[in-house]
Design an enzyme around this catalytic site. Structure first.
Site, PDB file in Angstrom:
ATOM      1  N   LYS A 107       0.804  -1.176   0.030  1.00 17.73           N
ATOM      2  CA  LYS A 107       0.019  -0.030   0.076  1.00 17.73           C
ATOM      3  C   LYS A 107       1.003   1.155  -0.171  1.00 17.73           C
ATOM      4  O   LYS A 107       1.875   1.264   0.579  1.00 17.73           O
ATOM      5  CB  LYS A 107      -0.857   0.095   1.160  1.00 17.73           C
TER       6      LYS A 107
HETATM    7  N1  GLU Z   1      -7.149   0.260  -2.787  1.00 19.76           N
HETATM    8  C1  GLU Z   1      -8.016  -0.775  -3.410  1.00 19.76           C
HETATM    9  C2  GLU Z   1      -7.991  -1.670  -2.164  1.00 19.76           C
HETATM   10  O1  GLU Z   1      -7.809  -1.362  -0.897  1.00 19.76           O
HETATM   11  C3  GLU Z   1      -7.787  -1.567  -4.671  1.00 19.76           C
HETATM   12  C4  GLU Z   1      -6.283  -2.229  -4.670  1.00 19.76           C
HETATM   13  C5  GLU Z   1      -5.914  -2.808  -5.884  1.00 19.76           C
HETATM   14  O2  GLU Z   1      -6.589  -2.993  -6.826  1.00 19.76           O
HETATM   15  O3  GLU Z   1      -4.653  -3.133  -5.990  1.00 19.76           O
HETATM   16  O4  GLU Z   1      -8.196  -2.749  -2.036  1.00 19.76           O
END
Ligand code: GLU
Length: 476
Positions: A107
């Site tokens: 993240k």
């Molecule tokens: N930000 C989104 C989540 O928390 C999507 C993550 C992604 O598609 O890699 O799942």
């Protein structure tokens, strides 16, 4: 009496992990290996804006690399911090494992309120942040693939992809370095709606199991269920829209930054969204009545509560007053570990974030595969499928002529049956299948073990087991 301290977001995720791991009998070393965050990179960079140099702080955290690339969004918000990014990266590990997306967890975040900047400034900032991450391989189709999260969307992803392509001019897989791109820049149909769509599919699957519905002291289907939605951003908007338009649910409350809009008869989600776009908040929107105290509305009477904004909105301070019998965590971490225990003891059923909002990363997986295969889904099969369907339709038409009035084809059958699936339909079908399968694997643990008393613990157990198997396979 002093109020007990609320754990941080990362501690909260670790507590939830710990509860599940304690029921699994993993070797302690392996348990720790899975729990800890592998690395967090902090970057501070300057951008010349409005005649001065401004310094920004950003993070990219990699929680696990049992599968590569590691996957997870990039968030733009002024309160982004290392603890939060690490908690979110950990959730990505468990989320990907639960929906069988072959990724590690990661993240990123940038401390910035995007509303403070013009579009061209955001482009400059995004390019520079991307540059810092790309040059350290923290954005790379094989190692780390970001996606949108709070405060970012298709535009930022297109900029990141472009920046990567400029820095890797001969990488044939450059587009796969990031997902959530606009369809005309290597994206996939249905990615924008994916997380909200996944929330809808999760609820539909939940309501296919009458025992589970009864555990939440509910009955029947989604039709007529009263829903409170917190946050009408990308996730909350799509979830609320689909639930109202396709499943007959009634959106009684919409909570936003400037308070809550309520209407017991239900609201038109598109109208409210358009109003927010124009006025910056829900106040004054004719769809419902406005009250300043949005947080208090989480405690209103309803059938389903959908927190779709930020973490920790349901905490030790309000958990015992939450009336919803069913909560689906469309956001990441909206319920703290302490609140989770209070709600569980009250009998509230929680459909947990690691499952409920996994629709986004699921469709990201499809986009990544599309980018690597360099072909749109359905391109090879669609007309062939239509030709085979045509054969059946020809036969039915012959029968129709032969039988006269005794039998006729259902109106529209021919058109509907003949049409081969396009990319959007295939994406939705893949997402639906993923959400059903993941729910069933979680439910199986929840229902079959009497020491597992909630879906969250069950979901963590399924995820941890898969991550553990993959580490074991590597000889750890
Ligand atoms: N930000 C989104 C989540 O928390 C999507 C993550 C992604 O598609 O890699 O799942």
């Amino acid at each position: 009496m002093s109020t007990p301290r609320e754990p941080s977001f990362r501690e909260s995720v670790d507590l939830m992990f710990g509860r599940a791991a304690s029921l699994m009998g993993l070797p302690p070393g392996l348990e720790e290996k899975i729990r800890v965050c592998n690395a967090t990179y902090t970057v501070r960079f300057g951008v010349r804006l409005r005649g001065e140099i401004r310094t920004f702080t950003g993070y990219r955290s990699v929680h696990s690399e049992h599968f590569e690339p590691a996957k997870g969004g990039i968030r733009y918000a002024s309160n982004v911090n290392q603890d939060e990014v690490e908690a979110l990266a950990a959730l990505m590990t468990y989320k990907c494992a639960l929906v069988e997306a072959p990724f590690g967890g990661s993240k990123g975040g940038l401390c910035i309120d995007p509303r403070d900047y013009e579009d061209h400034e955001l482009e400059q900032i995004t390019r520079r942040f991307a540059y810092e991450l790309i040059k350290r391989d923290m954005i790379n189709p094989a190692q780390n693939v970001p996606a949108p999260d709070m405060g970012t969307g298709e535009r930022e992803m297109a900029i990141i992809a472009d920046q990567y392509a400029r820095m890797h001019t001969t990488d044939i897989n450059a587009k796969a370095c990031v997902t959530g791109k606009p369809p005309h820049a290597g994206g996939i149909q249905g990615r924008v709606e994916a997380t909200g769509r996944g929330v809808q599919y999760a609820l539909k699957e939940f309501f296919r199991h009458p025992d589970d519905v009864a555990s939440a002291r509910l009955s029947g289907t989604l039709d007529g269920k009263r829903v409170i939605v917190q946050g009408l951003g990308n996730v909350g908007y799509h979830a609320a829209k689909f639930l109202a338009e396709e499943d007959g649910s009634i959106i009684t409350h919409i909570i936003e930054r400037d308070g809550v809009l309520s209407n017991p008869k239900g609201m038109n989600v598109d109208e409210v969204r358009a109003w927010i776009g124009e006025h910056g908040g829900v106040k004054g929107c004719p769809e419902g009545t406005h009250h300043e105290d949005g947080f208090a509305a989480l405690e209103e009477d309803c059938d389903i509560l959908v927190p779709a904004a930020i973490e920790a909105v349901i905490n030790l301070g309000n958990a015992d007053r939450i009336k919803a019998p069913l909560i689906i965590e469309a956001a990441n971490g909206p319920i703290t570990a302490g609140a989770n225990d209070i709600l569980r003891d009250k009998g509230t059923v929680i459909i947990p974030d690691l499952y409920a909002n996994a629709g986004g990363v699921t469709v990201s997986y499809f986009e990544w595969v599309k980018n690597l295969s360099h072909i749109r889904f359905g391109r090879m099969q669609r007309r062939q499928e239509e030709a085979r369907h045509q054969l059946i339709v020809n036969e039915l038409e012959r029968l129709d002529e032969h039988l006269g009035d005794a039998w006729t084809m259902t109106p529209n059958f021919k058109e509907k049956y003949l049409r081969g699936a396009d990319e959007l339909e295939l994406v939705r079908s893949g997402l639906d299948d993923t959400m059903r399968t993941a729910y069933q694997s979680m439910r199986e643990v929840w229902r079959s073990r009497n020491d597992v008393d909630d879906l969250r613990t069950a979901g963590f157990m399924v995820a941890i087991d898969r991550v553990a198997s993959s580490y074991r396979a590597k000889g750890l």
